[in-house]
Design an enzyme around this catalytic site. Sequence first.
Site, PDB file in Angstrom:
ATOM      1  N   LYS A  84       7.670 -15.266  -6.377  1.00 43.74           N
ATOM      2  CA  LYS A  84       7.552 -13.804  -6.360  1.00 43.74           C
ATOM      3  C   LYS A  84       6.121 -13.419  -5.989  1.00 43.74           C
ATOM      4  O   LYS A  84       5.158 -14.020  -6.492  1.00 43.74           O
ATOM      5  CB  LYS A  84       7.899 -13.257  -7.752  1.00 43.74           C
ATOM      6  CG  LYS A  84       8.006 -11.729  -7.814  1.00 43.74           C
ATOM      7  CD  LYS A  84       8.364 -11.282  -9.243  1.00 43.74           C
ATOM      8  CE  LYS A  84       8.618  -9.784  -9.306  1.00 43.74           C
ATOM      9  NZ  LYS A  84       8.934  -9.341 -10.684  1.00 43.74           N
ATOM     10  N   SER A  87      12.551  -5.736 -10.691  1.00 46.01           N
ATOM     11  CA  SER A  87      11.679  -5.779  -9.539  1.00 46.01           C
ATOM     12  C   SER A  87      11.789  -7.052  -8.716  1.00 46.01           C
ATOM     13  O   SER A  87      11.414  -7.077  -7.549  1.00 46.01           O
ATOM     14  CB  SER A  87      10.229  -5.619  -9.992  1.00 46.01           C
ATOM     15  OG  SER A  87       9.823  -6.747 -10.770  1.00 46.01           O
ATOM     16  N   SER A 104      13.096  -7.693 -15.072  1.00 46.66           N
ATOM     17  CA  SER A 104      12.910  -7.938 -13.632  1.00 46.66           C
ATOM     18  C   SER A 104      13.359  -9.298 -13.139  1.00 46.66           C
ATOM     19  O   SER A 104      13.416  -9.533 -11.936  1.00 46.66           O
ATOM     20  CB  SER A 104      11.436  -7.743 -13.251  1.00 46.66           C
ATOM     21  OG  SER A 104      11.129  -6.369 -13.251  1.00 46.66           O
TER      22      SER A 104
END
Lengths: 519, 506
Positions: free
Chosen positions: A91, A166, A190
């Site tokens: 990420k 997210s 997330s």
Amino acid sequence: MSTHTHELIRLTAAEMAAKLCAGEITSVALTQAHLDRIAAVDGGERGINAFLHVATEEALRTAAEVDAIRAGGGAEAEALHPLAGVPIAVKDLIVTEGQPTTAGSKMLDGWMSPYDATVVTKLRAAKLPILGKTNLDEFAMGSSTEHSAYGETRNPWDVTRIPGGSGGGSAAAVAAFEAPLALGTDTGGSIRQPGAMTGTVGGKPTYGAVSRYGAIAMASSLDQIGPVARTTEDAALLHELIAGHDPKDSTSLTGEVPALAEIVRGADVAGLRVGVIKQLQGEGYQEGVLARFHEALDVLRAAGAEIVEVDCPSFDYALGAYYLIMPSEASSNLAKFDGVRYGTRVLPEDGALTIERVMGSTRAAGFGDEVKRRIILGTYALSAGYYDAYYGSAQKVRTLIQQDFDAAFEKADVLISPTSPTVAFPLGENDDDPLAMYLNDVATIPANLAGIPGLSVPGGLSEGLPVGIQFLAPIREDARVYRAGAALEKLLTKDAEPLWAQAPELAETSEAAAHPAGK
Amino acid sequence: MTDTLTDASPLSFEEALEKFDPVLGFEVHVELNTKTKMFSSAPNAFGDEPNTNVNEVCLGLPGTLPVVNGKAVEYAVKLGLALNCEIAEYCRFARKQYFYPDTPKNWQTSQYDEPIAFDGYLDIELDDGEIFRVEIERAHMEEDAGKLTHAGTSGRIQGADYSLVDYNRSGIPLVEIVTKPIVGAGARAPELARAYVSAVRDIVKGLDISDAKMERGNVRCDANVSMMPKGTTTFGTRSETKNVNSLRAVEHAVSFEMRRHAGVLAAGGTIVQETRHWQEGTRTTSSGRPKSDADDYRYFPEPDLVPIVTTAAWVEELRSQLPEPPADRKRRLLAAWGFSEQEFRDVVAAGLLDEIDETVAAGVSPSVARKWWMGEISRLANARDLEPAALGVEPATISALNALIEEGRINDKIARQVLEHVVAGEGTPEEIVTARGLEVVSDDSGALTAAVEKAMAENPDVVEKIAAGKLKAIGALIGPVMKETRGQADAGKVREIVLAKLGIEG
């Protein structure tokens, strides 16, 4: 795409590791297969857009190293980590030396970290080829990956829908077979909510189980790095690799990392007390989601689990408390982005070039709306005269939620709920309604407020879209969520293909067209 | 300032005190001399190339996290104990948030309502021996900011052409010591201010937790001053003069602010609550930025750090390690050495207490130790623009020199030359005396007698005077003899020979 590639990328990480170890495949071939897949499905107008940066050279270099070591045999080959040579995506909130880190924000466009996050150091030491950096809502603020400054990520199950957020990039990459494994971060859901939206497995470890060093902070007391995978076994393997005490993170826990993969392999739920949280079902939850949830309960009961109901009355205030604590800490953590030392600097269009005005115009231009919304909210909540009423009260709610969990875990070994009240919604649907977006995290947020571990596993389909089932356990009892999650996974796939294998075939959007510049 | 009343001329010190009583308050920042910074492993060092003693943590780069320096906590506890404070069993760091480019995270990690030490006091000895108790409100830990250099005529960030930031200082551990309001010092307020800061400096030096050099900013004082009309008890509005970095400046700044406040108040004006800048050249203060008690730093507990817990056993162990308090030590040494008050004060002012103490411990009498350190060593240091302690003269060297004198092997003048050779690195006094043949000319070979005879022959008038009983005239022969022996004659011996030659009973 060749049949070989098609088959390779559909293996689980554990299967890839076994084949690498047995010399049946090479890491270079495996890595190249994933790079090819990324090239095929990630770019273009209707591409997944899971990756913000693809590190072709670096990934192949690491892969070649692993292959050479393995070919050489001997002690060095013996010493290779079981996941050595299995590619992974990271990420883009997690800093990487030699690859850009943007946090999904214009603010860090072009910024290169001079150091590696602790989890990245561990990946490198274990020689997992890092395929690249995945898309996210700007600074991890969002539940749809629509708030990225670099365009939204699309859900591989339906490219007109969001992949959750997210960490939509990491989840979509894994669901679309662009990577077998990925790292995510979970501040309010997330990792778990995108897992639910994409039919993948997402784990949020106990707060402190994985070092946060090098994860760009949103809300320090809630953030936690965790694994994204297609199976619980793969998630467990990655969890084991990244967990452990880090002297660079004062909040990191000491103690042994549990043998999670082993627990996954032997998982069963006979005699396990599974607590259904009264507050995390019913109103606001889609019928199809609840249907899959109740099926999951039935399956677990049939396998010998004892289903009990637990009452967590303070959960009604969890979302409110979260939306005070998270923006408060975020407003502070994001203060450093001011254009003075690194990242984007935007000069005011006219007038004097004072330091205040340069900082102001940089932040005005560099941050997106959702980030600004949370900075303003948090700045207000921490202001003198409001602190006690907002931040102070929210911290008290947090304590009450922890007490609710303590009481619930007296009655149950693990707790269960739908991961998200809805399946993936269409892109753009909640553009003008931040509150509706925030509500999507109602089931995941309590775990962050209490610091406990959570795991989302696929629970079937509703309207052709994945539904996630979440397990929660007490602090440091990560093994329990893996045990329960793996058992459910096993039960649901006994007579059926795993959910991830049922995803529709993706159109090749960009095989000919290279990735856009910057990728 | 458009309000002329705020610009009224300062009163004289005496006039100011006729009308008003001063109230003081000090915030003293002490930089700790730990090896590494407060929250990062970057070195804590002074004077290096800008932005070299930094790493990702003290630069506040994205993703970094702080880790508390345990040594700094230990030093802060020691300082708290030396200030007679209570030590918190549990305390946390907090973020003090404001945007300024010398602070890389745009917050300073500090302590807010949970200081590590609180409720202490310090008994300050004034010049005449009177003791004034200063109450300490708190001593808390925090990190230093970077250093800004503003290019352009203003010298400040406002109006600078550009500003340079050096983050070497960013993250150096600080302890901030905050006093309670100090009432009742009256005309002695400036003197008390100097004595208080001096006492804090002596304490941190004695604890060896800071380099304690004010000129380098290791100890920095913010002086708060307000004036209230005589006979009243409600504090006036205060000003805060920032970063006053010498003892003399502290004294003058307090004095000036007392006079300035009195002038404004006497003219019917009001004092603006603000920071002030000390102007060394004019010995005045100038207006800084307005500061209100409502400045909103949006403090909240630092979520990236865990609370600090001190056990009673650890605190007591640290207490047992504390050195003798500097004030007690001074009283003890003054009595032991038998110096006059003035002599002792001069020694303290010269910063040579430790050196003389060590020299006495090496077997030299206090008065001789004082003579060497305050005299020749200070002179040599001055000539080299160094502190006397930095000259590298060991107590053993002085002990050795002194022994050579007492044995009559060299005289005072030669001893001073030997010291210079020692400073030049030529070896021990013994080695230098031997190598350079500096030993007093004995008369074994008759060389001294010959020199005396020569001097007597060349100065018959002097000899006549001596013979006539004016023994003081012998002094006039010493010079020529010394010249003849290159200074290596023992004056006492010369005198003996002259008297013997003339048949006079010494």
